[in-house]
Design an enzyme around this catalytic site. Structure first.
Site, PDB file in Angstrom:
ATOM      1  N   GLU A  46       0.985  -1.635   0.216  1.00 34.39           N
ATOM      2  CA  GLU A  46      -0.372  -0.345  -0.037  1.00 34.39           C
ATOM      3  C   GLU A  46       0.630   1.241  -0.049  1.00 34.39           C
ATOM      4  OE1 GLU A  46      -4.391  -0.838   1.433  1.00 34.39           O
ATOM      5  OE2 GLU A  46      -3.387  -0.825   3.449  1.00 34.39           O
ATOM      6  N   HIS A  60      -4.841   0.976  10.972  1.00 31.61           N
ATOM      7  CA  HIS A  60      -6.587   0.269  11.045  1.00 31.61           C
ATOM      8  C   HIS A  60      -6.509   0.759  12.744  1.00 31.61           C
ATOM      9  CE1 HIS A  60      -3.775  -3.026   8.068  1.00 31.61           C
ATOM     10  NE2 HIS A  60      -4.836  -2.047   7.528  1.00 31.61           N
TER      11      HIS A  60
END
Lengths: 270, 270, 270, 270
Positions: free
Chosen positions: C109, C130
């Site tokens: 990512e 997250h």
């Protein structure tokens, strides 16, 4: 939960004080059943990781199918997961009989494992927990759903098994093959099954994956509780998103496994 | 709560720094009242376990009925549970009088213990906490119920005692025999009684069982809060399921007790 | 979260056991890309702080724009944030290509970072997490709002990016430039963007500010959940209050940064 | 919160690693302003306790009125509470001017303290926090109420001060005497005042009592949130119960203070 990664130090100290280092010395040259030190170490590390995160407390267990004999599985003697060492691992047949008990106490609920290995040839590891995040969903009308990509495996569904439906008023324990078979049937081809008023079971193609799923099932349940408390509809992962994301999770699993292993066995991880 | 098992290390260090090892050296050769080093150690370990899990903070107490004289009980001098050592244990009669005070400060609320021992010959241990999980249920119209098998003992009921009903506007404390007697009456034949705006009391046939019940009463309350927040009906354990599961819990108690003991006294547990 | 500051000790021990001290010895004389040991140390410390607080677990990343070449950025090889050391920092161009990979695994990512640096010349640092506090808001109809002055930066807005809108049923990952560009467009001129079913991204004029925003976004989300659960209207900071308070936060940032640095690297902070 | 007592060990290690022992060596022979080593140590210990429990993070402060000059108060230089040592304590007049700054940075919000000492001759200590439990109540229509006897002081009321009412759109900070005076007026004769979108202030006749109130205000807020989430009416302490219980709390305060002191300064507490 925000503190989980803050405690390497404590885990490290524990490793030293509790003689985990020695444990792994034993593991290295282990003559334990299964004859696969890495697999046995994964059971030991996995048990300690789940204890370290509080996914299991004094109860719960991690098992693995025997690497060379698919009709056998490996599981600790009756012991708190945080204390499991390589020398505690025993071998069982798929009826839950200890192959070489040598007087060691065995888990009452070993039938959770034996019957799932019997019903699911693809399953190589089984984890049973009393996850505090999950228990509310085992007694609720609300279904556990995937909140984010780390819990993508939930998109295939997480059915709830109610022991009362098949066995009436019991002590809630999967203490024989019939109960284990019924639980395995509810699990079906899924990765997770919830047990009403008890906890959950996660399975996978390896110990690391079953432990990963046990951990993120607990986290996901807590996240879903928070999302529901906000009110309004919740935009869960779709089955297709879940299937695709799960593939990636399995590919990057070792990144988090190595981190968790350091938490519970820093001397080993070096 | 997810972190509770993550902190062996911290507890171990504390054990060393706070001289717990010495404490137990004292315990071993203790001439403390009751003359039963194992029982006194259970009171010490139980107090530290509940502090370690945050079930008690600076307040709360663990007591045991005298092993040979049923009209006496053993309890620490007025001290934070985390700091209780064998040498702090005192002996009291069933009116809450210290048998040999030697100028030591005693707990204002020792009457919780004395009156329960008086009313319940079967009770061998009593724990009082300000459990953060339980307090909301002490001031709510919602009844505390058993969410899972580890809290099966709640299936017999957990009544709420409101000191205001019998004693008007007070300082909320069970500071005399009359208040203790009223509390014991509300407890009846149960294992747990909640105290409005205050905390709870758990009892059992041993210190280990009373501590186990104090711990899982706190956990169960937090789980029930989560289940209610999900919305819809909650599928609690039935009385019969609870009765059967509780029997099993008592049988496997030492597995978790030994784990908890290692948390607070690793040097001793070896 | 109430315990975060209680764990200097654990972090300190970890620092010693995991060889963080050495890490920083390396950092001091680092020949790592970017040639700015302080900037690289901020990436290392910021990664470890977010791990220590549980804002990131085994996943998530912290990056910084190259101090002298605005078309490059610095980011760790694929590694858990808690384990990042100066020697793990790699250099990337704004298409997400590693300048000198030398066979090291890179984050799937990284395009989150490359496209934001491309679109936002003012941004000097990017953090992806997250965050467990934030994830419920990424799948909810409820908008994340500033609860108090420490999260004042949220008063400019925190839009939610749903990968499904532009890319259909995916594995949820920002694995190419097109997805990164779409995310950067949703971020716009804000400091925070949420990612549906995934996590969030915070940006800022320095690593310290981007990390500060990642931390307080997580805290604010948990506080807002609590406020909503109380029922009734919530009195959020106004945009003007937020803008004014944010200016002050940035001015006092080093007070908290130095504290956090001590948590994860006490030997260094001395 | 369930874990707060579990971390003596970490705090103990921190004490050693961060040189707290030395800090207290300094304290013992301190020539710090106020000339009262015990009072200064209470400010140091109180600051570290609140940091250890997460009641304060990098921000917040503890002050005490000068023991011999009622027109002066003692407060740390601008520093994270966890790091405050005796040598950081400065002396201020009741207009918030440092008596002997020697170039040390001072807290922007010292006017919270100066104006309360001016308005409340009975107040000997003031604590300001961004308590995570309390912040939701600062922006809610729900009033903070006493859930149990340890938070009995709340029965006198805990008003919410909204800086916007008197000062419009600000940076939310009490950065001058006028804002401090307005806050002190809202506090009135109470022990606690909440600050909208910011935090709270607790006061008392000693540092130990003001710290005790800051801690139990945070706990009580979290308990009340839980009770409200259960649904139905909540049976709070009555004003008379609160007044009576508060008297007892103040009498047993040292039991918990000594425990907390051991958490943050074990070497000292011995």
């Amino acid at each position: 939960m925000t503190n989980t990664l803050a405690r390497f130090g404590a885990a490290a100290i524990f490793a030293l004080l509790s003689g985990l280092a020695q444990t792994h010395a034993q593991t290295a040259g282990s003559t334990a059943p299964g004859g696969d030190p890495v697999l046995i170490e994964d059971i030991v590390i996995g048990s300690r990781i789940l204890a370290d995160f509080g996914v299991v407390d004094g109860f719960g267990h991690v098992s693995a199918r025997h690497p060379t004999n698919p009709n056998r599985f490996l599981m600790s003697r009756s012991l708190a997961p945080a204390l499991v060492a390589a020398s505690d691992i025993m071998e069982f047949d798929l009826d839950g009989n200890a192959v070489d008990a040598r007087g060691r106490a065995v888990f009452l609920e070993r039938f959770i494992h034996s019957e799932i290995y019997k019903a699911r040839p693809d399953v190589m590891a089984v984890v049973h927990t009393h996850s505090l995040g999950v228990i509310p969903f085992t007694v609720s009308q609300v279904t556990l759903r995937p909140m984010y990509h780390n819990a993508a495996f939930l998109s295939a569904g997480a059915p709830v098994w109610d022991i009362r439906k098949g066995f009436g008023e019991t002590d809630m324990l999967v203490r024989d093959g019939a109960r284990g078979k019924s639980l395995a049937e509810m699990l079906g081809d899924k990765s997770v099954v919830l047990m009403r008023g008890h906890g959950d079971v996660t399975v996978g193609p390896s110990v690391r994956i079953a432990v990963f799923r046990a951990y993120y099932t607990d986290i996901d349940a807590k996240l879903q509780s928070q999302a529901i408390a906000l009110g309004g509809d919740v935009n869960y992962l779709t089955p297709e998103e879940g299937a695709k994301a799960d593939t990636v999770n399995l590919a990057v699993l070792d990144r988090v496994w190595n981190l968790w292993k350091l938490r519970v066995a820093p001397t080993l991880a070096k």
